[in-house]
Design an enzyme around this catalytic site. Sequence first.
Site, PDB file in Angstrom:
ATOM      1  N   CYS A  19       0.832  -1.216   0.000  1.00 53.85           N
ATOM      2  CA  CYS A  19       0.000   0.000   0.000  1.00 53.85           C
ATOM      3  C   CYS A  19       0.864   1.263   0.000  1.00 53.85           C
ATOM      4  O   CYS A  19       1.699   1.463   0.886  1.00 53.85           O
ATOM      5  CB  CYS A  19      -0.923  -0.024   1.220  1.00 53.85           C
ATOM      6  N   CYS A  22       0.258   3.496   3.030  1.00 56.36           N
ATOM      7  CA  CYS A  22       0.885   2.932   4.229  1.00 56.36           C
ATOM      8  C   CYS A  22       2.366   3.304   4.279  1.00 56.36           C
ATOM      9  O   CYS A  22       2.900   3.636   5.348  1.00 56.36           O
ATOM     10  CB  CYS A  22       0.723   1.416   4.246  1.00 56.36           C
TER      11      CYS A  22
END
Length: 422
Positions: A19, A22
Amino acid sequence: FKENRKDDIWLVDFYAPWCGHCKKLEPVWNEVGIEMKNMGSPVKVGKMDATSFSSIASEFGVRGYPTIKLLKGDLAYNYRGPRTKDDIIEFANRVAGPLIRPLPSQHMFEHVQKRHRVLFVYVGGESPLKEKYIEVASELIVYTYFFSASEDVLPEYVTLPELPAVVVFKDGTYFVYDEYEDGDLSSWINRERFQSYLNVDGFTLYELGDTGKLVAIAVIDDKNSSVEHTRLKSIIQEVARDYRDHFHRDFQFGHMDGNDYINSLLMDDLTIPTIVVLNTSNQQYFLPDRHIENTEDMVQFINNILDGTAEAQGGDGLLQRIKRIIYDAKSTVVSVFKSSPLLGCFLFGLPLGVISIMCYGICTADTDGGVDEHEAAKKENGDRELTDEGSEEEQEEEKNGKYTELSDGELKQKDIMEKKKD
């Protein structure tokens, strides 16, 4: 962790290794952990790969990445604020602390009031209203602080019609909750947890959707100090301040720097500076039908929206949804090509090239096959004709032969008739 987590208060980042958001959060998260530890906070900071421990992620209702949750006993609180160090730490300290924080003195009240722009205070003893206040606090502690105090702790300018009472302090004044006028306590607190005038960004606009209010925004360029930009901003500020009693239940006021986010919401290029009123619950919006010159024009525009005479645009109907899909797809393609032309060519050019080659191959194969079949059929028919009837020369000779035979017969018959006459 699953067995022992209830022994402590945990602030956990559920992430996925692939991600991008993230990865962007990771350095901020490391700073959060270091500062929480240095300040002696009881909150433990950690992170968990939700793809490796999917069962635990599912147990806590993780549906996207990154998801930040504060785990306190049997409760799990979602963090929905900006992903900055200070905002995350404030959230953790607020939720980890007491649900209702007592204010024992005027000095403490003044100290807290300086720290918080919006302050909810319950005043009075035990009552059904206090039970409701505690219930609402357990739900909305993720957004704001909740306090309790006795009447003598409040500033002298505060006058309460009766006790117990729930009071919100903001915008340099205070407002008392009235069950008959304001409705449900939870809805009232959810509406009043914002200042009357805000510097609105995409996240704030999303949060304002929970209040059920229309959002009146001056869309300007903060770096542009021209008269028009500052004038529209001042008009919105004056309406928010001077007409609060008329509009605060239905409207939230503020300004937004730049039109990029508004353009994506309206699916149109909005010329700035301008004023727009958004209904974030159904994606409708209102634009003034004439130039807003002063506060009176803005008040008239708002009243037209409230009485239904102003034309609503946008919405969440089927046609608008289709239009949004097309707009989002177009915006995605344009943004990819702007950020990385080579990547855009690869992502969109390669599939198109493969599809084009496949289509060309299919069409070419069909055409050649059709020609070959046609030629084969023609050749077969030609062979059959030659076999059944012979060549053209043979047909011609046969025809001449028949003509010759008929001519000789006629001559013989003519000679016989002449002999009979003799």
